[in-house]
Design a protein around this motif. Structure first.
Motif, PDB file in Angstrom:
ATOM      1  N   ARG A 158      -0.423  12.906  -1.614  1.00 34.20           N
ATOM      2  CA  ARG A 158      -0.921  12.259  -2.821  1.00 34.20           C
ATOM      3  C   ARG A 158      -0.864  10.755  -2.542  1.00 34.20           C
ATOM      4  NH1 ARG A 158       2.788  15.848  -7.027  1.00 34.20           N
ATOM      5  NH2 ARG A 158       1.663  17.815  -6.741  1.00 34.20           N
ATOM      6  N   ILE A 159      -2.010  10.163  -2.273  1.00 28.09           N
ATOM      7  CA  ILE A 159      -2.072   8.791  -1.768  1.00 28.09           C
ATOM      8  C   ILE A 159      -2.131   7.814  -2.939  1.00 28.09           C
ATOM      9  CG2 ILE A 159      -3.368   7.185  -0.323  1.00 28.09           C
ATOM     10  CD1 ILE A 159      -4.577   9.730   1.072  1.00 28.09           C
ATOM     11  N   VAL A 160      -1.098   6.985  -3.036  1.00 26.97           N
ATOM     12  CA  VAL A 160      -1.016   5.985  -4.114  1.00 26.97           C
ATOM     13  C   VAL A 160      -1.454   4.650  -3.529  1.00 26.97           C
ATOM     14  CG1 VAL A 160       0.430   4.959  -5.900  1.00 26.97           C
ATOM     15  CG2 VAL A 160       0.968   7.253  -5.032  1.00 26.97           C
ATOM     16  N   ASN A 161      -2.615   4.165  -3.961  1.00 28.93           N
ATOM     17  CA  ASN A 161      -3.169   2.971  -3.323  1.00 28.93           C
ATOM     18  C   ASN A 161      -4.279   2.374  -4.176  1.00 28.93           C
ATOM     19  OD1 ASN A 161      -3.423   1.243  -0.900  1.00 28.93           O
ATOM     20  ND2 ASN A 161      -5.437   2.193  -0.679  1.00 28.93           N
ATOM     21  N   ARG A 194      -5.267   1.271   4.207  1.00 23.59           N
ATOM     22  CA  ARG A 194      -6.670   1.045   4.567  1.00 23.59           C
ATOM     23  C   ARG A 194      -6.861   1.308   6.058  1.00 23.59           C
ATOM     24  NH1 ARG A 194      -7.478  -4.944   1.752  1.00 23.59           N
ATOM     25  NH2 ARG A 194      -7.690  -4.244  -0.420  1.00 23.59           N
ATOM     26  N   GLU A 195      -8.011   1.819   6.412  1.00 29.68           N
ATOM     27  CA  GLU A 195      -8.321   1.999   7.832  1.00 29.68           C
ATOM     28  C   GLU A 195      -8.323   0.639   8.524  1.00 29.68           C
ATOM     29  OE1 GLU A 195     -11.967   4.196   8.076  1.00 29.68           O
ATOM     30  OE2 GLU A 195     -11.087   6.008   7.204  1.00 29.68           O
ATOM     31  N   GLY A 196      -7.662   0.568   9.684  1.00 32.24           N
ATOM     32  CA  GLY A 196      -7.563  -0.677  10.427  1.00 32.24           C
ATOM     33  C   GLY A 196      -6.341  -1.501  10.081  1.00 32.24           C
ATOM     34  N   TYR A 197      -5.625  -1.109   9.039  1.00 27.95           N
ATOM     35  CA  TYR A 197      -4.387  -1.804   8.677  1.00 27.95           C
ATOM     36  C   TYR A 197      -3.202  -1.200   9.429  1.00 27.95           C
ATOM     37  CZ  TYR A 197      -5.896  -4.897   4.893  1.00 27.95           C
ATOM     38  OH  TYR A 197      -6.447  -5.916   4.179  1.00 27.95           O
ATOM     39  N   TYR A 198      -2.131  -1.989   9.566  1.00 24.56           N
ATOM     40  CA  TYR A 198      -0.916  -1.476  10.187  1.00 24.56           C
ATOM     41  C   TYR A 198      -0.390  -0.285   9.391  1.00 24.56           C
ATOM     42  CZ  TYR A 198      -0.629  -5.570  13.227  1.00 24.56           C
ATOM     43  OH  TYR A 198      -0.887  -6.525  14.173  1.00 24.56           O
ATOM     44  N   ALA A 199       0.115   0.692  10.110  1.00 25.23           N
ATOM     45  CA  ALA A 199       0.613   1.916   9.479  1.00 25.23           C
ATOM     46  C   ALA A 199       2.066   1.732   9.044  1.00 25.23           C
ATOM     47  CB  ALA A 199       0.476   3.092  10.442  1.00 25.23           C
ATOM     48  N   ASP A 200       2.238   0.946   7.988  1.00 22.87           N
ATOM     49  CA  ASP A 200       3.527   0.796   7.310  1.00 22.87           C
ATOM     50  C   ASP A 200       3.449   1.668   6.070  1.00 22.87           C
ATOM     51  OD1 ASP A 200       4.184  -1.180   9.180  1.00 22.87           O
ATOM     52  OD2 ASP A 200       3.569  -2.817   7.854  1.00 22.87           O
ATOM     53  N   LEU A 201       4.092   2.821   6.103  1.00 17.59           N
ATOM     54  CA  LEU A 201       3.912   3.830   5.065  1.00 17.59           C
ATOM     55  C   LEU A 201       5.230   4.493   4.708  1.00 17.59           C
ATOM     56  CD1 LEU A 201       0.800   5.547   6.689  1.00 17.59           C
ATOM     57  CD2 LEU A 201       0.737   4.027   4.702  1.00 17.59           C
ATOM     58  N   ILE A 202       5.313   4.967   3.469  1.00 16.77           N
ATOM     59  CA  ILE A 202       6.470   5.754   3.053  1.00 16.77           C
ATOM     60  C   ILE A 202       5.994   6.998   2.318  1.00 16.77           C
ATOM     61  CG2 ILE A 202       8.028   3.781   2.927  1.00 16.77           C
ATOM     62  CD1 ILE A 202       7.695   3.774  -0.110  1.00 16.77           C
ATOM     63  N   LEU A 203       6.774   8.062   2.438  1.00 16.03           N
ATOM     64  CA  LEU A 203       6.569   9.266   1.647  1.00 16.03           C
ATOM     65  C   LEU A 203       7.700   9.370   0.640  1.00 16.03           C
ATOM     66  CD1 LEU A 203       5.386  11.953   4.236  1.00 16.03           C
ATOM     67  CD2 LEU A 203       4.138  11.225   2.188  1.00 16.03           C
ATOM     68  N   ALA A 204       7.348   9.474  -0.634  1.00 17.58           N
ATOM     69  CA  ALA A 204       8.336   9.598  -1.705  1.00 17.58           C
ATOM     70  C   ALA A 204       8.314  11.024  -2.249  1.00 17.58           C
ATOM     71  CB  ALA A 204       8.043   8.601  -2.816  1.00 17.58           C
ATOM     72  N   ASP A 205       9.494  11.600  -2.358  1.00 21.41           N
ATOM     73  CA  ASP A 205       9.657  12.938  -2.918  1.00 21.41           C
ATOM     74  C   ASP A 205      10.249  12.780  -4.311  1.00 21.41           C
ATOM     75  OD1 ASP A 205      10.296  15.518  -3.605  1.00 21.41           O
ATOM     76  OD2 ASP A 205      11.168  16.043  -1.664  1.00 21.41           O
TER      77      ASP A 205
END
Length: 444
Positions: free
Chosen positions: A9-12, A374-385
């Motif tokens: 579920r992508i929050v963006n 975004r495509e091309g952006y650094y992959a700084d990501l988190i998954l929240a449960d």
């Protein structure tokens, strides 16, 4: 190296969509409703979890160099990534202070060797380093920090002539700690006459009062308006101050912006009886009505950013009498989960959390290719449960100081995965030990 995050579920960017995200190397290479897994990909099934950009914390004190008995870049950045913060901006009141270009680059060298999260630093302005500030490359660091109240160290800028010259001589964001020193000193002397050094902690928000905050913030804003400077006011703590800020123009067009910290959204003066000096911050946690006013201003966009002001001290230091107990506390491991708890309580949407902790810091400081999915952006990501209850205990605290103002608090949500530049650095309570952090670049 390729990682495929499935069924998230992508929050963006003010929406929540279901889909897949492919990470290749350091970057996000593809976002789609469905991406077919291939043999070379590591697949993570995010079913039921929320994928968000890693949080950007624009105000931390990681204590290195010189104060490393409290914390250091390595220990505190580990806690940050465990808490979902993938990028930090550290403040200049270390020892020595970051008030020369040489000392600034020394801190970058330390972070390059030890940081688990992406990093930049503030350059500290003082009464006597204007010429050094003029030499500073706008792309060298996040911005300029001014203490307009001697909250921390001896970096008080109290020369009005110098202050106006600083505001007039940089195009970088000037971030300020705003409390009126004269008001605070007068209030403190009054209570010291009555109680000596052992002033009851409940008087902290009376000593570091609403008046002290409003006087300083309004003066800084007047100076920014006079000089055309780009001003960002850190850790707004009073409802009265929120009336100083605009919400009728987009963030990109604002010359004067504001921030609130997690502790001012969570605690109030009613908590001093139980938390005592463990919630002693500058500016002080104030009345419940101030907390309500801050929430209102955050949600109607007068306040643009949520940060932590993470500032660890040892247990021994914090348990001293009032005048000797330092202000500040550790927050980076628990800030995002505290905001997720606020979401669970109906206070704020997930989209707004991401806007205030990821998108807006990236926009405000012109951070290059971070803060968004975004495509091309650094992959700084988190998954929240959001169905992962846990309680903060000494055993699961990662700060070097070993304590938290949230100790004993139960949260309903947790961070299950953290990616920094495409590398999985934290998963289900365990840090990988991989350091893949980078120095921030800026679109300036």
């Amino acid at each position: 190296m390729a990682t495929l995050i499935k069924n998230a579920r992508i929050v963006n960017e003010n929406s929540i969509t279901e889909g897949d995200v492919l990470l290749e190397g350091e970057f996000i290479s593809k976002i789609a409703s469905s991406i077919t897994a291939e043999e070379h990909m590591t697949v993570i099934d995010a079913e039921g979890k929320y994928l968000m950009p890693g949080m950007i914390d624009d105000q931390v004190h990681f204590r290195e160099p010189g104060l490393t008995h409290k914390g250091n870049i390595a220990t505190e950045s580990r806690a940050a990534v465990a808490g979902g913060i993938t990028t930090f901006v550290e403040q200049p009141n270390t020892n020595p202070q970051t008030t020369t270009i040489e000392k600034l680059e020394e801190k970058f060298s330390i972070a390059a060797e030890t940081s688990h999260a992406n990093y930049s630093f503030m350059f500290g302005g003082t009464n006597d380093n204007l010429e050094e500030l003029k030499r500073l490359d706008p792309k060298a660091c996040a911005g300029v920090k001014l203490f307009l109240g001697s909250s921390t160290g001896n970096m008080l800028v109290d020369n009005e002539v110098v202050l106006e010259k600083i505001f007039s001589n940089t195009e970088m964001v000037i971030s300020t700690h705003c409390e009126d020193e004269k008001t605070i000193r007068e209030n403190l002397e009054k209570y010291k006459e009555q109680y000596g050094d052992d002033i009851p902690i409940k008087y902290h928000p009376v000593i570091r009062s609403e008046e002290a905050c409003y006087l300083s913030s309004s003066r800084a804003i007047a100076l920014a308006e006079k000089t055309g400077a780009r001003l960002h006011i850190f850790h707004v703590s009073t409802e009265k101050e929120t009336g100083l800020f605009r919400n009728d123009i987009p963030l990109e067009e604002k010359k004067i912006t504001a921030e609130v910290c997690v502790h001012h959204l969570w605690f109030s003066d009613e908590d001093y009886d139980t938390k005592k000096t463990f919630i002693k911050w500058n500016p002080a946690v104030k009345k419940a009505s101030d907390r309500e006013g801050l929430w209102k201003a955050l949600l109607d966009d007068r306040i643009d950013i949520i940060a932590t002001d993470h500032a660890p001290h040892t247990l021994e230091e914090k348990q001293s009498v009032y005048t000797k107990a330092p202000s500040g506390g550790p927050l980076v491991q628990h800030a995002v989960t505290a905001l997720l708890e606020a979401y669970q309580n109906g206070r704020i949407s997930l989209e707004r959390i991401v806007q205030k902790m990821s998108h807006n810091p990236a926009i405000l400081f012109q951070v290059k290719k971070r803060g968004f999915i975004r495509e091309g952006y650094y992959a700084d990501l988190i998954l929240a449960d959001l169905n992962s209850p846990w309680t903060v205990t000494k055993e699961n605290i990662l700060y070097k100081c070993g304590w938290s103002p949230f100790e004993g608090t139960s949260f309903r949500s947790g961070i299950s995965h953290t990616f920094v530049n495409g590398e999985l650095v934290y998963e289900n309570g365990k840090l990988s030990g991989i350091r893949n952090a980078k120095r921030l670049e800026f679109n300036r």
